[in-house]
Design an enzyme around this catalytic site. Structure first.
Site, mmCIF file in Angstrom:
data_model
loop_
_atom_site.group_PDB
_atom_site.id
_atom_site.type_symbol
_atom_site.label_atom_id
_atom_site.label_comp_id
_atom_site.label_asym_id
_atom_site.label_seq_id
_atom_site.Cartn_x
_atom_site.Cartn_y
_atom_site.Cartn_z
ATOM 1 N N SER A 188 0.850 -1.022 -0.052
ATOM 2 C CA SER A 188 -0.188 0.108 -0.143
ATOM 3 C C SER A 188 0.998 1.320 -0.141
ATOM 4 O O SER A 188 0.321 2.438 -0.236
ATOM 5 C CB SER A 188 -0.858 -0.019 1.081
ATOM 6 N N HIS A 189 2.064 1.231 0.100
ATOM 7 C CA HIS A 189 2.968 2.269 0.139
ATOM 8 C C HIS A 189 4.136 2.148 -0.973
ATOM 9 O O HIS A 189 5.384 2.734 -0.973
ATOM 10 C CB HIS A 189 3.745 2.655 1.516
ATOM 11 N N GLU A 229 -4.768 -0.136 1.810
ATOM 12 C CA GLU A 229 -5.410 -1.363 1.661
ATOM 13 C C GLU A 229 -6.936 -1.427 1.385
ATOM 14 O O GLU A 229 -7.145 -2.211 0.586
ATOM 15 C CB GLU A 229 -5.257 -1.948 3.144
HETATM 16 P P1 NDP Z 1 -0.064 -3.493 10.020
HETATM 17 O O1 NDP Z 1 -1.200 -3.722 10.780
HETATM 18 O O2 NDP Z 1 0.072 -4.458 8.740
HETATM 19 O O3 NDP Z 1 1.247 -3.822 10.715
HETATM 20 C C1 NDP Z 1 1.606 -2.959 12.041
HETATM 21 C C2 NDP Z 1 2.733 -3.509 12.751
HETATM 22 O O4 NDP Z 1 2.520 -4.773 13.417
HETATM 23 C C3 NDP Z 1 3.874 -3.711 11.767
HETATM 24 O O5 NDP Z 1 5.183 -3.086 12.216
HETATM 25 C C4 NDP Z 1 3.965 -5.295 11.823
HETATM 26 O O6 NDP Z 1 5.423 -5.893 11.484
HETATM 27 C C5 NDP Z 1 3.600 -5.572 13.063
HETATM 28 N N1 NDP Z 1 2.982 -6.780 12.960
HETATM 29 C C6 NDP Z 1 1.834 -7.158 12.319
HETATM 30 N N2 NDP Z 1 1.586 -8.740 12.444
HETATM 31 C C7 NDP Z 1 2.483 -9.081 13.694
HETATM 32 C C8 NDP Z 1 2.608 -10.239 14.580
HETATM 33 N N3 NDP Z 1 2.005 -11.253 14.363
HETATM 34 N N4 NDP Z 1 3.603 -10.207 15.536
HETATM 35 C C9 NDP Z 1 4.146 -9.105 15.675
HETATM 36 N N5 NDP Z 1 4.107 -7.855 14.967
HETATM 37 C C10 NDP Z 1 3.157 -7.914 13.786
HETATM 38 O O7 NDP Z 1 0.070 -2.044 9.471
HETATM 39 P P2 NDP Z 1 -0.899 -0.912 9.422
HETATM 40 O O8 NDP Z 1 -1.840 -1.298 8.096
HETATM 41 O O9 NDP Z 1 -1.304 -0.513 10.310
HETATM 42 O O10 NDP Z 1 0.024 0.234 8.632
HETATM 43 C C11 NDP Z 1 0.682 -0.026 7.273
HETATM 44 C C12 NDP Z 1 1.529 0.906 7.025
HETATM 45 O O11 NDP Z 1 0.806 2.400 6.615
HETATM 46 C C13 NDP Z 1 2.498 1.834 7.983
HETATM 47 O O12 NDP Z 1 3.923 1.463 7.593
HETATM 48 C C14 NDP Z 1 2.090 3.155 8.069
HETATM 49 O O13 NDP Z 1 3.285 4.107 8.255
HETATM 50 C C15 NDP Z 1 1.603 3.414 6.875
HETATM 51 N N6 NDP Z 1 0.607 4.762 7.022
HETATM 52 C C16 NDP Z 1 1.300 6.014 6.511
HETATM 53 C C17 NDP Z 1 0.314 6.933 6.692
HETATM 54 C C18 NDP Z 1 0.905 8.286 6.007
HETATM 55 O O14 NDP Z 1 0.157 9.265 6.140
HETATM 56 N N7 NDP Z 1 2.245 8.482 5.622
HETATM 57 C C19 NDP Z 1 -0.999 6.726 7.055
HETATM 58 C C20 NDP Z 1 -1.385 5.705 7.460
HETATM 59 C C21 NDP Z 1 -0.494 4.549 7.636
HETATM 60 P P3 NDP Z 1 5.592 -6.393 9.750
HETATM 61 O O15 NDP Z 1 5.576 -5.356 8.897
HETATM 62 O O16 NDP Z 1 6.705 -7.113 10.033
HETATM 63 O O17 NDP Z 1 4.299 -7.114 9.633
#
Ligand code: NDP
Length: 335
Positions: free
Chosen positions: A47-48, A188
């Protein structure tokens, strides 16, 4: 079914850099923004990844974002750096100010970096990994456009407001969690709309405030915070840290002032860096490793970021598998 094209990381970087240069970015700005986009693609944060290029380009073409902005860095207080991005993208502003933040944090133990007048559209972990590489832990916060309802409400007010935290590790793969305060990143939902997939329940509501699993209805209505009122409190904190604390606008104000070109709004980002060895002593990292081991020794448990690092190894060895549609969109933007 989506057709995919295999491309090396280098070729994908060149494609994105060329696309930005053709749309008015200086080579330095193009390279800085392409780094975070291709890194997201390689780590499986689609998504990014390249999916975002049309949004970046829309904001260049509409004149909302300057592709040649020269960020201005100043030390506002003994422990605070402010960088004015001059209406450009956030990554080049951070590139300009990162070394000052690192130097201040080494000396003071803790320091803050306020990015203002920037347009942030990327994952936050790309902002923190280079700080972790210097042996510093760090936090980052940024807001967005009003697309998330506060707990109990039905109207979009908060941004998806991510926060991230990074902790250095000896193997060069820091522990970084990076999460939106909405249930999911908005990208997403946009990808689900593009691919005609339903969303899980609890992601969002339609324009009438009713629960919906239709991504198109959620895009018209509002997303929900993760964990109900707890995520709502974090979204609120992010608004204050990336808004009033650093003299930038809230997500709802960004919405009022945005030209709705589909690209990133103007906003702020706050990064706080800390020096664990200076504060906690030379044993700080070994102590943290004990906790990490206790987590990973449990079957099924893993550290945040480990999924990304596994994807990164795969992408480095085998290249990126990019949806043909996304590659075509980027190529079309070069004409
Ligand atoms: P996710 O819910 O996919 O993941 C959130 C965090 O939880 C990640 O660090 C992920 O690590 C970790 N994680 C997920 N599953 C597990 C697990 N089973 N055990 C341990 N850790 C886990 O991310 P979001 O959908 O909330 O966000 C996605 C991205 O969107 C982010 O990078 C955020 O910065 C970006 N974003 C940017 C915005 C902007 O305006 N610039 C606005 C909103 C979001 P891992 O990656 O290793 O799975």
């Amino acid at each position: 079914m989506t057709n995919n094209i295999n491309m090396t990381i280098e070729s994908a970087s060149k494609l994105v850099i060329d696309c930005f240069v053709r749309n008015g970015c200086s080579p330095a700005v193009a390279k800085s923004v392409a780094r975070v986009i291709v890194a997201a693609e390689a780590d499986g944060c689609l998504s990014h990844g390249l999916f975002r290029v049309p949004g970046y380009v829309a904001s260049l073409r509409s004149g909302k974002v300057s592709g040649v902005a020269q960020p201005k860095v100043r030390q506002a207080l003994p422990g605070v750096i402010v960088v004015d991005g001059q209406g450009g993208f956030a990554p080049p502003a951070l590139d300009e100010a990162r070394s000052s933040l690192i130097e201040l944090t080494r000396g003071n133990g803790i320091a803050g970096l306020a990015l203002v007048n920037v347009h942030h559209f990327s994952a936050l972990w790309t902002d923190l990994e280079p700080i972790c590489a210097e042996g510093l832990c760090s936090l980052a916060f940024t807001s967005y456009l009003p697309v998330v309802a506060p707990a109990g409400g039905t109207k979009p007010l908060f941004g998806t407001n991510p926060m991230a935290f990074g902790w250095p590790r000896a193997d060069g793969r820091p522990m970084v969690f990076d999460q939106a305060s909405s249930v999911l990143a908005r990208g997403e939902v946009m990808i689900a709309a593009r691919d005609s997939h339903r969303m899980p329940e609890g992601v969002g509501i339609d324009a009438n405030g009713n629960p919906s699993t239709d991504p198109n209805e959620i895009l018209k209505g509002a997303m929900l915070t993760f964990g109900g009122y707890k995520g709502s409190a974090i979204a609120l904190m992010v608004e204050l840290l990336a808004g009033s604390l650093i003299g930038e606008q809230f997500s709802y104000q960004a919405g009022e002032n945005d030209n709705k070109d589909g690209g990133p709004p103007r906003g702020g980002e706050l990064i706080i860096a800390m020096n664990p060895v200076a504060i906690g002593g030379v044993g700080a990292f070994a102590h943290a490793e004990q906790l990490f081991s206790k987590i990973t020794e449990q079957p099924g448990a893993r550290l945040p970021a480990d999924r990304r690092y596994a994807n990164r190894v795969r992408a480095t060895e085998s290249g990126l598998s990019l949806p043909a549609e996304v590659v075509e969109q980027v190529r079309a933007l070069m004409i």
